[in-house]
Motif scaffolding. Sequence first.
Motif, PDB file in Angstrom:
ATOM      1  N   VAL A  82       0.842  -1.194   0.000  1.00 38.71           N
ATOM      2  CA  VAL A  82       0.000   0.000   0.000  1.00 38.71           C
ATOM      3  C   VAL A  82       0.878   1.246   0.000  1.00 38.71           C
ATOM      4  O   VAL A  82       1.869   1.306   0.730  1.00 38.71           O
ATOM      5  N   ARG A  83       0.493   2.239  -0.782  1.00 38.46           N
ATOM      6  CA  ARG A  83       1.214   3.512  -0.797  1.00 38.46           C
ATOM      7  C   ARG A  83       0.623   4.403   0.287  1.00 38.46           C
ATOM      8  O   ARG A  83      -0.579   4.634   0.337  1.00 38.46           O
ATOM      9  N   GLY A  84       1.457   4.864   1.220  1.00 37.60           N
ATOM     10  CA  GLY A  84       1.028   5.773   2.269  1.00 37.60           C
ATOM     11  C   GLY A  84       0.737   5.068   3.583  1.00 37.60           C
ATOM     12  O   GLY A  84       0.091   4.024   3.615  1.00 37.60           O
ATOM     13  N   LYS A  85       1.223   5.660   4.664  1.00 39.33           N
ATOM     14  CA  LYS A  85       1.069   5.085   6.008  1.00 39.33           C
ATOM     15  C   LYS A  85      -0.398   5.025   6.435  1.00 39.33           C
ATOM     16  O   LYS A  85      -0.869   4.013   6.954  1.00 39.33           O
ATOM     17  N   THR A  86      -1.129   6.111   6.208  1.00 37.20           N
ATOM     18  CA  THR A  86      -2.536   6.158   6.608  1.00 37.20           C
ATOM     19  C   THR A  86      -3.334   5.078   5.899  1.00 37.20           C
ATOM     20  O   THR A  86      -4.118   4.361   6.522  1.00 37.20           O
ATOM     21  N   ASN A  87      -3.121   4.945   4.593  1.00 36.12           N
ATOM     22  CA  ASN A  87      -3.836   3.922   3.818  1.00 36.12           C
ATOM     23  C   ASN A  87      -3.480   2.521   4.305  1.00 36.12           C
ATOM     24  O   ASN A  87      -4.347   1.645   4.400  1.00 36.12           O
ATOM     25  N   ALA A  88      -2.215   2.310   4.618  1.00 36.57           N
ATOM     26  CA  ALA A  88      -1.783   0.992   5.084  1.00 36.57           C
ATOM     27  C   ALA A  88      -2.455   0.631   6.406  1.00 36.57           C
ATOM     28  O   ALA A  88      -2.913  -0.500   6.600  1.00 36.57           O
ATOM     29  N   HIS A  89      -2.550   1.586   7.310  1.00 39.48           N
ATOM     30  CA  HIS A  89      -3.200   1.317   8.597  1.00 39.48           C
ATOM     31  C   HIS A  89      -4.706   1.099   8.425  1.00 39.48           C
ATOM     32  O   HIS A  89      -5.306   0.309   9.170  1.00 39.48           O
ATOM     33  N   GLN A  90      -5.314   1.750   7.460  1.00 38.29           N
ATOM     34  CA  GLN A  90      -6.734   1.511   7.181  1.00 38.29           C
ATOM     35  C   GLN A  90      -6.949   0.081   6.688  1.00 38.29           C
ATOM     36  O   GLN A  90      -7.871  -0.609   7.129  1.00 38.29           O
ATOM     37  N   VAL A  91      -6.076  -0.370   5.786  1.00 42.90           N
ATOM     38  CA  VAL A  91      -6.169  -1.745   5.274  1.00 42.90           C
ATOM     39  C   VAL A  91      -5.948  -2.735   6.415  1.00 42.90           C
ATOM     40  O   VAL A  91      -6.671  -3.731   6.541  1.00 42.90           O
ATOM     41  N   GLU A  92      -4.971  -2.454   7.279  1.00 43.10           N
ATOM     42  CA  GLU A  92      -4.699  -3.325   8.423  1.00 43.10           C
ATOM     43  C   GLU A  92      -5.935  -3.436   9.321  1.00 43.10           C
ATOM     44  O   GLU A  92      -6.346  -4.540   9.698  1.00 43.10           O
ATOM     45  N   ARG A  93      -6.549  -2.306   9.654  1.00 45.24           N
ATOM     46  CA  ARG A  93      -7.732  -2.329  10.529  1.00 45.24           C
ATOM     47  C   ARG A  93      -8.900  -3.077   9.881  1.00 45.24           C
ATOM     48  O   ARG A  93      -9.626  -3.806  10.562  1.00 45.24           O
ATOM     49  N   GLN A  94      -9.070  -2.904   8.568  1.00 41.73           N
ATOM     50  CA  GLN A  94     -10.134  -3.629   7.870  1.00 41.73           C
ATOM     51  C   GLN A  94      -9.907  -5.137   7.941  1.00 41.73           C
ATOM     52  O   GLN A  94     -10.835  -5.903   8.205  1.00 41.73           O
ATOM     53  N   LEU A  95      -8.669  -5.559   7.719  1.00 36.71           N
ATOM     54  CA  LEU A  95      -8.356  -6.988   7.779  1.00 36.71           C
ATOM     55  C   LEU A  95      -8.523  -7.545   9.190  1.00 36.71           C
ATOM     56  O   LEU A  95      -8.996  -8.667   9.365  1.00 36.71           O
ATOM     57  N   ILE A  96      -8.142  -6.767  10.187  1.00 33.74           N
ATOM     58  CA  ILE A  96      -8.309  -7.217  11.574  1.00 33.74           C
ATOM     59  C   ILE A  96      -9.793  -7.397  11.891  1.00 33.74           C
ATOM     60  O   ILE A  96     -10.185  -8.398  12.497  1.00 33.74           O
ATOM     61  N   LYS A  97     -10.624  -6.451  11.470  1.00 36.25           N
ATOM     62  CA  LYS A  97     -12.073  -6.581  11.701  1.00 36.25           C
ATOM     63  C   LYS A  97     -12.652  -7.771  10.956  1.00 36.25           C
ATOM     64  O   LYS A  97     -13.504  -8.485  11.472  1.00 36.25           O
TER      65      LYS A  97
END
Length: 108
Positions: A82-97
Amino acid sequence: MTMIKRRKKRKDRLHLVYMLQVKNLAYIGVTYVQDKSPVKSLRRRWLKHVQRAMAEHHDWQLCNAIRKYGADAFDVTIVHTVRGKTNAHQVERQLIKQLKPRLNTDIR
C-alpha cells in the motif's frame, strides 16, 4: 559556504500489510518498505518481533506464541502493498475486523 538542501520526506512511501500465522493463530501488522525491498523489509520486521519475544519478555499474545511454537513454525506473508502510512493502517484495521486474528491484542 554552501548549504546542503535536504530532500523533503515522502509522505506516501510504500508500506506492507503482512500476516504471521502459526497453527490456527494469526497476526496482522504493517511495516514500511526500506530500500525498495519488500521481502527484506518484512524480514527485518519479523526479526524485530522475534527479538522482542525472546529478549524483552513482553506478555503479548504474539510474543507468547513465538516463544511457545518457535520462530521457525510461523508463516510470514505479505498480504497487501500500500502507498502511504494512513492507507496501510486503514487496510490493516479492515483486515483485523474481517479476519479477527487472535494474536492482535491492540484492536481499535
